[in-house]
Design a protein around this motif. Sequence first.
Motif, PDB file in Angstrom:
ATOM      1  N   LEU A 197     -36.103  23.815 -29.949  1.00 38.21           N
ATOM      2  CA  LEU A 197     -37.184  24.782 -29.787  1.00 38.21           C
ATOM      3  C   LEU A 197     -37.809  25.171 -31.124  1.00 38.21           C
ATOM      4  O   LEU A 197     -38.518  26.168 -31.209  1.00 38.21           O
ATOM      5  CB  LEU A 197     -36.654  26.032 -29.073  1.00 38.21           C
ATOM      6  CG  LEU A 197     -36.148  25.782 -27.648  1.00 38.21           C
ATOM      7  CD1 LEU A 197     -35.459  27.007 -27.105  1.00 38.21           C
ATOM      8  CD2 LEU A 197     -37.303  25.367 -26.749  1.00 38.21           C
ATOM      9  N   VAL A 198     -37.578  24.383 -32.156  1.00 35.17           N
ATOM     10  CA  VAL A 198     -38.159  24.651 -33.471  1.00 35.17           C
ATOM     11  C   VAL A 198     -39.673  24.513 -33.350  1.00 35.17           C
ATOM     12  O   VAL A 198     -40.179  23.524 -32.831  1.00 35.17           O
ATOM     13  CB  VAL A 198     -37.599  23.680 -34.536  1.00 35.17           C
ATOM     14  CG1 VAL A 198     -38.290  23.878 -35.861  1.00 35.17           C
ATOM     15  CG2 VAL A 198     -36.101  23.875 -34.681  1.00 35.17           C
ATOM     16  N   GLY A 199     -40.383  25.532 -33.795  1.00 37.72           N
ATOM     17  CA  GLY A 199     -41.842  25.534 -33.730  1.00 37.72           C
ATOM     18  C   GLY A 199     -42.403  26.095 -32.437  1.00 37.72           C
ATOM     19  O   GLY A 199     -43.606  26.294 -32.323  1.00 37.72           O
ATOM     20  N   ALA A 200     -41.554  26.345 -31.448  1.00 37.50           N
ATOM     21  CA  ALA A 200     -42.012  26.900 -30.173  1.00 37.50           C
ATOM     22  C   ALA A 200     -42.248  28.398 -30.316  1.00 37.50           C
ATOM     23  O   ALA A 200     -41.461  29.100 -30.947  1.00 37.50           O
ATOM     24  CB  ALA A 200     -40.984  26.644 -29.086  1.00 37.50           C
TER      25      ALA A 200
ATOM     26  N   GLY B 250     -26.111  25.068 -27.718  1.00 41.49           N
ATOM     27  CA  GLY B 250     -26.512  23.913 -28.515  1.00 41.49           C
ATOM     28  C   GLY B 250     -27.988  23.834 -28.827  1.00 41.49           C
ATOM     29  O   GLY B 250     -28.438  22.875 -29.445  1.00 41.49           O
ATOM     30  N   ALA B 251     -28.777  24.822 -28.410  1.00 40.37           N
ATOM     31  CA  ALA B 251     -30.213  24.800 -28.686  1.00 40.37           C
ATOM     32  C   ALA B 251     -30.474  24.980 -30.179  1.00 40.37           C
ATOM     33  O   ALA B 251     -29.729  25.661 -30.873  1.00 40.37           O
ATOM     34  CB  ALA B 251     -30.921  25.896 -27.896  1.00 40.37           C
ATOM     35  N   GLU B 252     -31.530  24.370 -30.654  1.00 36.68           N
ATOM     36  CA  GLU B 252     -31.947  24.511 -32.046  1.00 36.68           C
ATOM     37  C   GLU B 252     -33.175  25.419 -32.072  1.00 36.68           C
ATOM     38  O   GLU B 252     -34.213  25.092 -31.495  1.00 36.68           O
ATOM     39  CB  GLU B 252     -32.278  23.144 -32.624  1.00 36.68           C
ATOM     40  CG  GLU B 252     -32.635  23.170 -34.077  1.00 36.68           C
ATOM     41  CD  GLU B 252     -32.978  21.790 -34.616  1.00 36.68           C
ATOM     42  OE1 GLU B 252     -33.478  21.744 -35.745  1.00 36.68           O
ATOM     43  OE2 GLU B 252     -32.762  20.792 -33.904  1.00 36.68           O
ATOM     44  N   LEU B 253     -33.026  26.576 -32.732  1.00 36.12           N
ATOM     45  CA  LEU B 253     -34.104  27.561 -32.811  1.00 36.12           C
ATOM     46  C   LEU B 253     -34.585  27.683 -34.253  1.00 36.12           C
ATOM     47  O   LEU B 253     -33.868  27.326 -35.189  1.00 36.12           O
ATOM     48  CB  LEU B 253     -33.598  28.926 -32.334  1.00 36.12           C
ATOM     49  CG  LEU B 253     -33.041  28.982 -30.910  1.00 36.12           C
ATOM     50  CD1 LEU B 253     -32.333  30.296 -30.671  1.00 36.12           C
ATOM     51  CD2 LEU B 253     -34.146  28.780 -29.900  1.00 36.12           C
ATOM     52  N   ASP B 254     -35.810  28.203 -34.438  1.00 31.98           N
ATOM     53  CA  ASP B 254     -36.302  28.473 -35.786  1.00 31.98           C
ATOM     54  C   ASP B 254     -35.365  29.421 -36.510  1.00 31.98           C
ATOM     55  O   ASP B 254     -34.762  30.308 -35.893  1.00 31.98           O
ATOM     56  CB  ASP B 254     -37.690  29.132 -35.738  1.00 31.98           C
ATOM     57  CG  ASP B 254     -38.812  28.146 -35.463  1.00 31.98           C
ATOM     58  OD1 ASP B 254     -38.712  26.998 -35.935  1.00 31.98           O
ATOM     59  OD2 ASP B 254     -39.777  28.526 -34.787  1.00 31.98           O
TER      60      ASP B 254
ATOM     61  N   ARG C 139     -36.261  35.707 -33.511  1.00 28.84           N
ATOM     62  CA  ARG C 139     -35.775  37.073 -33.269  1.00 28.84           C
ATOM     63  C   ARG C 139     -35.499  37.259 -31.782  1.00 28.84           C
ATOM     64  O   ARG C 139     -36.394  37.110 -30.967  1.00 28.84           O
ATOM     65  CB  ARG C 139     -36.818  38.098 -33.715  1.00 28.84           C
ATOM     66  CG  ARG C 139     -37.125  38.070 -35.196  1.00 28.84           C
ATOM     67  CD  ARG C 139     -38.312  38.976 -35.558  1.00 28.84           C
ATOM     68  NE  ARG C 139     -39.537  38.483 -34.907  1.00 28.84           N
ATOM     69  CZ  ARG C 139     -40.265  39.196 -34.025  1.00 28.84           C
ATOM     70  NH1 ARG C 139     -39.935  40.417 -33.713  1.00 28.84           N
ATOM     71  NH2 ARG C 139     -41.347  38.666 -33.489  1.00 28.84           N
ATOM     72  N   ARG C 140     -34.262  37.578 -31.460  1.00 31.90           N
ATOM     73  CA  ARG C 140     -33.924  37.834 -30.054  1.00 31.90           C
ATOM     74  C   ARG C 140     -34.728  38.989 -29.484  1.00 31.90           C
ATOM     75  O   ARG C 140     -35.008  39.030 -28.294  1.00 31.90           O
ATOM     76  CB  ARG C 140     -32.438  38.162 -29.907  1.00 31.90           C
ATOM     77  CG  ARG C 140     -31.530  36.987 -30.075  1.00 31.90           C
ATOM     78  CD  ARG C 140     -30.123  37.394 -29.685  1.00 31.90           C
ATOM     79  NE  ARG C 140     -29.156  36.414 -30.110  1.00 31.90           N
ATOM     80  CZ  ARG C 140     -27.876  36.486 -29.820  1.00 31.90           C
ATOM     81  NH1 ARG C 140     -27.404  37.492 -29.123  1.00 31.90           N
ATOM     82  NH2 ARG C 140     -27.054  35.559 -30.231  1.00 31.90           N
ATOM     83  N   SER C 141     -35.089  39.928 -30.337  1.00 30.61           N
ATOM     84  CA  SER C 141     -35.837  41.102 -29.865  1.00 30.61           C
ATOM     85  C   SER C 141     -37.249  40.728 -29.397  1.00 30.61           C
ATOM     86  O   SER C 141     -37.905  41.533 -28.741  1.00 30.61           O
ATOM     87  CB  SER C 141     -35.908  42.155 -30.965  1.00 30.61           C
ATOM     88  OG  SER C 141     -36.583  41.652 -32.107  1.00 30.61           O
ATOM     89  N   ALA C 142     -37.714  39.525 -29.691  1.00 31.21           N
ATOM     90  CA  ALA C 142     -39.062  39.108 -29.304  1.00 31.21           C
ATOM     91  C   ALA C 142     -39.099  38.484 -27.907  1.00 31.21           C
ATOM     92  O   ALA C 142     -40.166  38.180 -27.392  1.00 31.21           O
ATOM     93  CB  ALA C 142     -39.621  38.118 -30.314  1.00 31.21           C
TER      94      ALA C 142
END
Length: 50
Positions: free
Chosen positions: A6-9, A23-27, A31-34
Amino acid sequence: MNDCRLVGANLDGADLSGADLTGAELDADFRRSAVISDYLTIWPGERSPS
């Protein structure tokens, strides 16, 4: 959403309630708060709720 990239999403405001992000790839600045989530949401690096 296991092992997804999910990088760039733009997830601002996304409803991830109950999502399994194991196992997800995040930026790095994600921010979880978003996003909307609940106690069933499994974040990368966390174990599933018991």
